[in-house]
Each structure stands twice: as structure tokens, then as C-alpha cells.
Design an enzyme around this catalytic site. Structure first.
Site, PDB file in Angstrom:
ATOM      1  N   HIS A   4       0.841  -1.190   0.000  1.00 55.57           N
ATOM      2  CA  HIS A   4       0.000   0.000   0.000  1.00 55.57           C
ATOM      3  C   HIS A   4       0.876   1.239   0.000  1.00 55.57           C
ATOM      4  CE1 HIS A   4      -3.825  -1.988   1.097  1.00 55.57           C
ATOM      5  NE2 HIS A   4      -3.046  -2.833   1.732  1.00 55.57           N
ATOM      6  N   LYS A  10      15.056  -5.460  -1.837  1.00 56.28           N
ATOM      7  CA  LYS A  10      15.679  -4.902  -3.041  1.00 56.28           C
ATOM      8  C   LYS A  10      16.327  -6.035  -3.816  1.00 56.28           C
ATOM      9  CE  LYS A  10      19.716  -3.332  -0.447  1.00 56.28           C
ATOM     10  NZ  LYS A  10      20.482  -2.164  -0.069  1.00 56.28           N
ATOM     11  N   ARG A  46      21.075  -8.043   3.285  1.00 58.14           N
ATOM     12  CA  ARG A  46      22.217  -7.287   2.779  1.00 58.14           C
ATOM     13  C   ARG A  46      23.249  -8.263   2.243  1.00 58.14           C
ATOM     14  NH1 ARG A  46      26.214  -7.735   6.500  1.00 58.14           N
ATOM     15  NH2 ARG A  46      25.585  -8.266   8.607  1.00 58.14           N
TER      16      ARG A  46
END
Length: 122
Positions: free
Chosen positions: A50, A102, A116
Site C-alpha cells: 500500500h 531490493k 544485505r
């Protein structure tokens, strides 16, 4: 799947993919899993979220969706969370319990919350 019979919402598994017990796929956009991938138990793929702008209540915010892509030969450890917009490159490994928010390049090991870079695969 929010809309199971359209061209945008689908899950595609490649050849020789292992999906462990109690995995969850929240799919409002495509989720593509390449060949020879291992996905350990209790992993969640969520390509939906959202917006959270200040001008409206949270429950009235627009939904966001971006594809998740696992390229070939990827190993996802147990209890990981893979979020929208992520591509995990060929030959990469995600350690158990990681949250991937990511994209991860090919042949790398990532771990943590958020995930990471740990090291290159050799």
C-alpha cells in the site's frame, strides 16, 4: 491472487523447482520462478503493498504491485520474505529468515533484516 483470471496476476514455476511446506504466494502481479530453484518452507512472496501518504487513512491508500522474479538456480532459505519489485539473480542464495526488499545480483549470498550482501559465491 486478487484477480486470478487476468493476464497480469499469475505464478510461473520453471523446471525442477522445489517449494517447501507452508510457503505463501501473495500475488496481485506476476511471480516468476526460474529453473532449478529451491524455496524452503515458510517462505512468503508478497508482491502487493500500500501507499502510505499522509493525505489519507492507511486503509484508504492505493494498492501497489510489482513483479517478483527469481532467476535460475536460486536458493531461498526457510522463513524468508520476498517483497514486491525484487529480482534475485541467477545462482544467488538468501539465508534463512531474511527479508528481501531490493534486488540481488547474480551469484551472491545475502542475509538479514533487511537482507544485505554477505559475499560472492565462488
Amino acid at each position: 491472487m486478487w484477480h486470478p483470471f487476468n493476464n497480469e496476476s499469475y505464478i510461473k514455476l520453471g523446471n525442477k523447482v522445489f517449494v517447501g511446506h507452508a510457503c505463501e504466494f501473495v500475488c496481485n502481479e506476476k511471480i516468476l520462478i526460474g529453473n532449478n530453484c529451491l524455496i524452503a518452507s515458510k517462505t512468503t512472496f508478497n508482491n502487493t503493498g500500500h501507499e502510505y501518504k499522509i493525505n489519507a487513512n492507511i486503509n484508504q491508500q492505493p494498492i501497489t504491485s510489482q513483479a517478483i522474479i527469481l532467476e535460475d538456480d536460486v536458493w531461498i532459505g526457510t522463513s524468508c520474505v520476498i517483497l514486491q519489485g525484487v529480482t534475485i539473480g541467477t545462482g544467488s542464495i538468501v539465508a534463512a529468515g531474511s527479508v528481501v526488499n531490493k534486488s540481488i545480483p547474480a551469484n551472491e549470498v545475502w542475509a538479514g533484516v533487511p537482507a544485505r550482501f554477505i559475499k560472492k559465491r565462488i
